[in-house]
Motif scaffolding. Structure first.
Motif, PDB file in Angstrom:
ATOM      1  N   ALA A 101     -24.090  -1.692  -7.449  1.00 28.92           N
ATOM      2  CA  ALA A 101     -25.314  -1.316  -6.287  1.00 28.92           C
ATOM      3  C   ALA A 101     -24.604  -1.578  -5.466  1.00 28.92           C
ATOM      4  O   ALA A 101     -25.243  -1.265  -4.094  1.00 28.92           O
ATOM      5  N   SER A 102     -23.682  -2.596  -5.525  1.00 24.94           N
ATOM      6  CA  SER A 102     -23.103  -3.036  -4.085  1.00 24.94           C
ATOM      7  C   SER A 102     -21.950  -2.254  -3.305  1.00 24.94           C
ATOM      8  O   SER A 102     -21.385  -2.428  -2.934  1.00 24.94           O
ATOM      9  N   ASP A 103     -21.902  -1.854  -4.387  1.00 24.60           N
ATOM     10  CA  ASP A 103     -20.801  -0.307  -3.879  1.00 24.60           C
ATOM     11  C   ASP A 103     -20.184   0.864  -4.135  1.00 24.60           C
ATOM     12  O   ASP A 103     -21.305   1.635  -4.373  1.00 24.60           O
ATOM     13  N   ALA A 104     -20.664   1.076  -2.483  1.00 27.13           N
ATOM     14  CA  ALA A 104     -21.279   1.946  -1.772  1.00 27.13           C
ATOM     15  C   ALA A 104     -20.827   3.107  -2.833  1.00 27.13           C
ATOM     16  O   ALA A 104     -21.006   3.959  -3.238  1.00 27.13           O
ATOM     17  N   ARG A 105     -19.211   3.447  -3.275  1.00 23.94           N
ATOM     18  CA  ARG A 105     -18.782   4.469  -3.501  1.00 23.94           C
ATOM     19  C   ARG A 105     -19.725   4.636  -4.907  1.00 23.94           C
ATOM     20  O   ARG A 105     -19.767   6.020  -5.893  1.00 23.94           O
ATOM     21  N   THR A 106     -19.792   3.966  -6.312  1.00 25.06           N
ATOM     22  CA  THR A 106     -20.094   3.838  -7.130  1.00 25.06           C
ATOM     23  C   THR A 106     -21.206   4.311  -7.378  1.00 25.06           C
ATOM     24  O   THR A 106     -22.128   5.311  -7.854  1.00 25.06           O
ATOM     25  N   ARG A 107     -21.940   3.530  -6.253  1.00 26.82           N
ATOM     26  CA  ARG A 107     -23.577   3.820  -6.152  1.00 26.82           C
ATOM     27  C   ARG A 107     -23.865   5.140  -5.297  1.00 26.82           C
ATOM     28  O   ARG A 107     -24.832   6.265  -5.526  1.00 26.82           O
ATOM     29  N   GLY A 108     -23.583   5.648  -4.507  1.00 29.61           N
ATOM     30  CA  GLY A 108     -23.037   7.435  -3.901  1.00 29.61           C
ATOM     31  C   GLY A 108     -23.229   7.785  -5.190  1.00 29.61           C
ATOM     32  O   GLY A 108     -23.757   8.998  -5.367  1.00 29.61           O
ATOM     33  N   ILE A 109     -22.430   8.061  -6.089  1.00 30.78           N
ATOM     34  CA  ILE A 109     -22.238   9.086  -7.197  1.00 30.78           C
ATOM     35  C   ILE A 109     -22.941   8.709  -8.243  1.00 30.78           C
ATOM     36  O   ILE A 109     -23.436   9.901  -8.833  1.00 30.78           O
ATOM     37  N   MET A 110     -23.229   7.329  -8.662  1.00 34.29           N
ATOM     38  CA  MET A 110     -24.646   7.822  -9.421  1.00 34.29           C
ATOM     39  C   MET A 110     -25.637   8.343  -8.910  1.00 34.29           C
ATOM     40  O   MET A 110     -26.855   8.411  -9.301  1.00 34.29           O
ATOM     41  N   ASP A 111     -25.901   7.997  -7.542  1.00 33.56           N
ATOM     42  CA  ASP A 111     -27.732   8.342  -6.686  1.00 33.56           C
ATOM     43  C   ASP A 111     -27.532   9.826  -6.543  1.00 33.56           C
ATOM     44  O   ASP A 111     -28.013  10.748  -7.109  1.00 33.56           O
ATOM     45  N   GLY A 112     -26.105  10.609  -6.481  1.00 34.05           N
ATOM     46  CA  GLY A 112     -25.847  11.914  -6.322  1.00 34.05           C
ATOM     47  C   GLY A 112     -25.626  13.114  -7.818  1.00 34.05           C
ATOM     48  O   GLY A 112     -26.524  13.849  -7.401  1.00 34.05           O
TER      49      GLY A 112
END
Length: 589
Positions: A101-112
């Protein structure tokens, strides 16, 4: 430059049919390649050979040492009994929620990709096919890669998901090979295009628009392609050059030659003539919903909606997955009864409804018999065709027309469903995701038929190219159970969605006042400021362009009204974005 993957004189056949014959090509570092061609022509086979999933019958495939690649095809399977966490996060070594959740790249992919909303502990076995495809795509995108190979990645994404994926792929440095029929996506992502045709792979610079220009120019110079296909390419060119702003930002091919190709091609459709004809066929009343509401359990999808669709209306209906688009189409079709309110249908309406299901095809008949079962001849606009000719337009040549319907693939059954629908000569068309499983050539044929079709049409589609091509207006389901008209089309829809997502929900209870924003909040705000500034630049350019167009249209009252409406929409959005920028700027300081 050393290629990541090389194919040398590769051949592959299934039975007696060669799909690839002596193909030599390579994928270099940072290449973004779109693959197009007819269904069944060898696109997926090419991808599987590139990925090393299947061996070639002959020729050689070589790969760079320690090549990091990921493959998501329509046959990709997730581990049996896995959860989202097991499929996406565990291979990264991520065990705690706060880590990803604090990793912007991974969170961005999960949300996107909408994976966060599915829940990281949800079992993939109970998910729909589309949800599993999105999980498989997320599992590939979260990895550090040299090469990413994708087969129809946009099939189960809504408009926002398609745009997010395109932006993500353009921003990362990973080489990409993607099979897609989504022409907007292809134009946005691809720097090169491969066309798989006749066992060969023709290579072109640029995306979809560049490919159309190059293919039409090649047809003009060589004069070897059949007349029908050349005319379709010319009509497509006419739309690209005369409709919305030209899709290509890289005019590598001589524009003078392109203008020569389309000099005698009429506009895709005469809207005034079609509207007048539609009114004569349909009368004043077509489809109306009055005070209609639909509830799904405790959720209200449609709330007290009154919507009147008139003769000749050509409407694109958009919204996020689950917003109620298919429900609304079923209401219009009379396939679903509202919980309250009523549906009104004009007396002269002959309605045809294309659902996403394929359950209404006669499996005991052959293709031509299934089309002739509806009618033997049809008139669409100014075109009169036999059942056999219409079947051919939808990718069934004479030999294929004697194939039993039960032996057809999913894409072929979809094409047959469309042919039967149009064979009935409806005057109202309701189409739910008509582009699913269609290749680009068949899409061009469908659009060519719809261009000259006089009637009322409502299209639900995540293919923005199709919506912009065949529809005159766009309506959206933006929440609240209503339908909103968007004069600015899909661009306005995406801008509204961006603005809605950028505004945080009010807290249940006001937190104690803070003297300063946290570092994480400031970073997020600075990122949002950059996005808003890019949007403001785009809107400013649109405003300048519209002012120039208004000056040129001084003697054309109808065009002045249209341009003025567009300008007011752009100015309203610009004011909204500027206000949002001021709010976010306070957090960024």
């Amino acid at each position: 430059m050393v290629n990541l993957v090389n194919l040398e004189a590769v051949g592959k056949s299934y039975g007696m049919r060669p799909l690839l014959d002596g193909v030599s090509l390579g994928v270099g570092v940072g290449d973004r390649i779109g693959v197009v061609g007819l269904n069944g022509g060898g696109k997926t086979t090419l991808l599987e050979i590139l990925a090393g999933l299947v061996p070639p019958d002959n020729g050689r495939v070589s790969r760079g040492r320690n090549l990091r690649q990921a493959v998501v095809t329509q046959r990709t399977e997730l581990p049996e009994g896995s959860t989202v966490r097991g499929a996406v996060l565990d291979p990264l070594g991520v065990t705690a929620d706060h880590e990803w959740a604090s990793d912007a790249r991974t969170r961005g992919i999960m949300d996107g990709l909408g994976i966060t909303a599915l829940g990281v502990d949800s079992p993939v076995g109970s998910m729909s096919g589309g949800e599993r495809r999105r999980v498989a795509l997320a599992a590939a995108l979260v990895r550090e890669l040299d090469l990413l190979i994708l087969d129809e990645p946009t099939n189960h994404l809504d408009l926002e998901g398609v745009r997010w994926l395109a932006d993500h792929l353009v921003a990362r440095r990973t080489a990409l090979v993607v099979v897609t029929h989504d022409r907007w996506f292809l134009d946005t992502v691809a720097t090169r295009t491969w066309e798989v045709v006749g066992g060969q792979v023709e290579q072109y610079e640029g995306g979809y628009a560049d490919w159309v220009f190059a293919r039409a120019e090649r047809a003009r110079l060589a004069a070897t392609l059949e007349e029908k296909r050349r005319n379709l390419a010319r009509k497509e060119l006419a739309w690209l050059r005369r409709g919305p702003p030209a899709r290509t930002s890289k005019p590598r091919y001589r524009i003078e030659a392109a203008e020569t190709l389309i000099a005698d091609v009429p506009p895709p459709r005469d809207s005034v003539e079609l509207l007048a004809f539609a009114k004569r066929r349909l009368g004043r009343t077509v489809l109306e919903l009055e005070d209609v509401s639909v509830r799904l359990g405790t959720r209200t999808l449609i709330d007290d909606l009154t919507w009147r669709i008139g003769p000749g209306d050509r409407i694109g209906l958009v919204g996020v997955n689950g917003s109620g688009k298919t429900t609304l189409l079923k209401l219009l079709a009379g396939a679903l009864e509202p919980d309250s309110g009523k549906r009104i249908e004009g007396q002269s309406v002959r309605l045809a409804y294309l659902s996403q299901e394929l359950h209404d095809l006669p499996g005991s008949l052959r293709v031509l018999e299934a089309v002739e079962e509806v009618a033997r001849r049809v008139t669409l606009g100014k075109q009169e065709m036999s059942a056999s000719q219409l079947a051919e337009r939808f990718g069934f040549p004479a030999a294929k027309q004697w194939t039993p319907v039960s032996d057809l693939s999913g894409g072929e059954r979809r094409r047959l469903q469309l042919a039967r629908l149009l064979m009935a000569e409806p005057n109202v068309l309701l189409l739910d995701e008509p582009t699913n499983d269609l290749d680009i050539d068949t899409l061009q044929q469908l659009e060519d038929l719809l261009d000259g079709w006089a009637g009322t049409m409502v299209v639900v589609s995540h293919d923005r190219y199709l919506v912009e091509r065949v529809c005159d207006s766009v309506y959206a389901l933006l929440g609240g159970g209503g339908v909103t008209h968007l004069p600015g089309g899909i661009d306005e829809y995406l801008a509204r969605r961006d603005a809605a997502l950028a505004v945080p929900a009010p807290p249940a209870a006001a937190p104690p006042p803070a003297t300063r924003s946290s570092a994480a909040q400031r970073r997020a705000a600075q990122k949002e400021l950059a996005r808003l500034e890019r949007r403001l630049d785009t809107l400013t350019k649109q405003e300048e362009s519209l002012h120039a167009a208004l000056a040129e249209a001084a003697t054309d009252p109808e065009r002045l009204l249209k341009l003025d409406a567009e300008l007011r929409t752009v100015l309203a959005e610009k004011a909204s974005v500027e206000e949002l920028w001021l709010d976010v700027a306070d957090t960024a300081e």
